[in-house]
Write a protein that holds these residues in place. Structure first.
Motif, mmCIF file in Angstrom:
data_model
loop_
_atom_site.group_PDB
_atom_site.id
_atom_site.type_symbol
_atom_site.label_atom_id
_atom_site.label_comp_id
_atom_site.label_asym_id
_atom_site.label_seq_id
_atom_site.Cartn_x
_atom_site.Cartn_y
_atom_site.Cartn_z
ATOM 1 N N LEU A 27 0.939 -1.142 -0.008
ATOM 2 C CA LEU A 27 -0.138 -0.089 -0.101
ATOM 3 C C LEU A 27 0.652 1.291 0.106
ATOM 4 N N ARG A 28 1.979 1.216 0.874
ATOM 5 C CA ARG A 28 2.777 2.370 0.852
ATOM 6 C C ARG A 28 3.654 2.426 -0.394
ATOM 7 N N ASP A 29 3.832 1.442 -1.271
ATOM 8 C CA ASP A 29 4.498 1.428 -2.434
ATOM 9 C C ASP A 29 3.710 2.056 -3.494
ATOM 10 N N ILE A 30 2.294 1.819 -3.667
ATOM 11 C CA ILE A 30 1.479 1.983 -4.700
ATOM 12 C C ILE A 30 1.070 3.490 -4.410
ATOM 13 N N TYR A 31 0.978 3.904 -3.028
ATOM 14 C CA TYR A 31 0.695 5.258 -2.670
ATOM 15 C C TYR A 31 1.766 6.207 -3.487
ATOM 16 N N TRP A 32 2.925 5.754 -3.061
ATOM 17 C CA TRP A 32 4.101 6.585 -3.562
ATOM 18 C C TRP A 32 3.874 6.717 -5.129
ATOM 19 N N LYS A 58 -5.541 13.635 -19.366
ATOM 20 C CA LYS A 58 -6.079 14.465 -18.510
ATOM 21 C C LYS A 58 -7.203 13.769 -17.658
ATOM 22 N N ASN A 59 -7.913 13.035 -18.249
ATOM 23 C CA ASN A 59 -8.988 12.517 -17.723
ATOM 24 C C ASN A 59 -8.358 11.411 -16.628
ATOM 25 N N HIS A 60 -7.294 10.822 -17.139
ATOM 26 C CA HIS A 60 -6.707 9.800 -16.057
ATOM 27 C C HIS A 60 -5.960 10.601 -14.793
ATOM 28 N N LEU A 61 -5.616 11.601 -15.271
ATOM 29 C CA LEU A 61 -5.092 12.369 -13.838
ATOM 30 C C LEU A 61 -6.251 12.734 -12.967
ATOM 31 N N ASN A 62 -7.424 12.944 -13.223
ATOM 32 C CA ASN A 62 -8.419 13.076 -12.499
ATOM 33 C C ASN A 62 -8.688 11.704 -11.715
ATOM 34 N N GLU A 63 -8.737 10.633 -12.291
ATOM 35 C CA GLU A 63 -9.085 9.289 -11.935
ATOM 36 C C GLU A 63 -7.733 8.964 -10.918
ATOM 37 N N THR A 64 -6.652 9.406 -11.307
ATOM 38 C CA THR A 64 -5.423 9.081 -10.183
ATOM 39 C C THR A 64 -5.522 10.027 -9.125
ATOM 40 N N GLU A 65 -5.970 10.900 -9.253
ATOM 41 C CA GLU A 65 -6.141 11.928 -7.861
ATOM 42 C C GLU A 65 -7.372 11.230 -7.033
ATOM 43 N N GLU A 66 -8.268 10.600 -7.674
ATOM 44 C CA GLU A 66 -9.506 10.003 -6.975
ATOM 45 C C GLU A 66 -8.594 8.708 -6.173
ATOM 46 N N GLN A 67 -7.867 8.062 -6.941
ATOM 47 C CA GLN A 67 -7.446 6.682 -6.425
ATOM 48 C C GLN A 67 -6.183 7.097 -5.232
ATOM 49 N N VAL A 68 -5.553 8.371 -5.132
ATOM 50 C CA VAL A 68 -4.766 8.681 -3.952
ATOM 51 C C VAL A 68 -5.843 8.988 -2.795
ATOM 52 N N LYS A 73 -8.061 6.661 2.210
ATOM 53 C CA LYS A 73 -9.428 6.103 2.859
ATOM 54 C C LYS A 73 -8.840 4.522 3.334
ATOM 55 N N ILE A 74 -8.361 3.947 2.619
ATOM 56 C CA ILE A 74 -7.758 2.640 2.870
ATOM 57 C C ILE A 74 -6.861 2.594 3.941
ATOM 58 N N PHE A 75 -5.973 3.386 3.844
ATOM 59 C CA PHE A 75 -5.068 3.543 5.040
ATOM 60 C C PHE A 75 -5.799 3.715 6.346
#
Length: 178
Positions: A27-32, A58-68, A73-75
């Motif tokens: 989790l720490r790895d993929i978070y980075w 650009k759309n994937h950037l928005n998705e990546t921000e949501e993934q962060v 939330k997972i942490f």
């Protein structure tokens, strides 16, 4: 007969002595990786010459921000502070991506290279999220497993979208450049 002294484990090494430790370390790895991607995707989008690829990035950037945010939330769900661990694999893939953008003339060939670099990152993320999902299920972290499955699905869709753009718009023009 020589006796070998047991080396003291570093705090990081201790975290990977069991599945829970591997899960938390992953989790720490993929978070980075995701946090670094939020800084890299804008450069990739700006370097793309076709609007379709630029918009997808650009759309994937928005998705990546949501993934962060989802990772944060997972942490919290598993009782950990959101902390990142440098990811050497992603760092290498992004270095390769930067080389492509810096050393390739704007146009279809650069776009093909951006897609290739992006898909290498996607495949790493798909492998990481798939593994983390399986670990979460095994550890009984059902809420976390569901959140990871959502991200895994998003990564697979982005990979398929990049493949579609390459096949439908980029690769043929790139192949015709002499």
């Amino acid at each position: 007969m020589e006796t070998k002294e047991k080396k003291q484990a570093t705090p990081e090494a201790k975290t990977t002595e069991n599945l829970r430790g591997l899960f938390e370390d992953g989790l720490r790895d993929i978070y980075w990786a995701e946090k670094v991607l939020t800084k890299t995707l804008p450069k990739m989008a700006k370097s793309a010459s076709t609007p379709e690829l630029a918009n997808a990035l650009k759309n994937h950037l928005n998705e990546t921000e949501e993934q962060v945010s989802r990772l944060e939330k997972i942490f919290k769900t598993i009782g950990m502070e959101p902390t990142a661990k440098k990811n050497d694999s992603i760092e290498g893939l992004l270095k390769e991506s930067n080389s492509i953008m810096d050393e390739t003339k704007s146009g279809a060939v650069r776009d093909a290279g951006i897609i290739a670099a992006g898909q290498k990152v996607k495949h790493y993320e798909i492998a990481s999220y798939g593994t983390l999902h399986a670990f979460a299920k095994t550890l009984g972290e059902d809420k976390t497993a569901n959140l990871l499955a959502l991200t895994l699905d998003e990564e697979k869709k982005t990979d398929a979208q990049l493949t579609g753009i390459a096949l439908n718009s980029i690769n043929k023009p790139a192949a015709n450049i002499k």
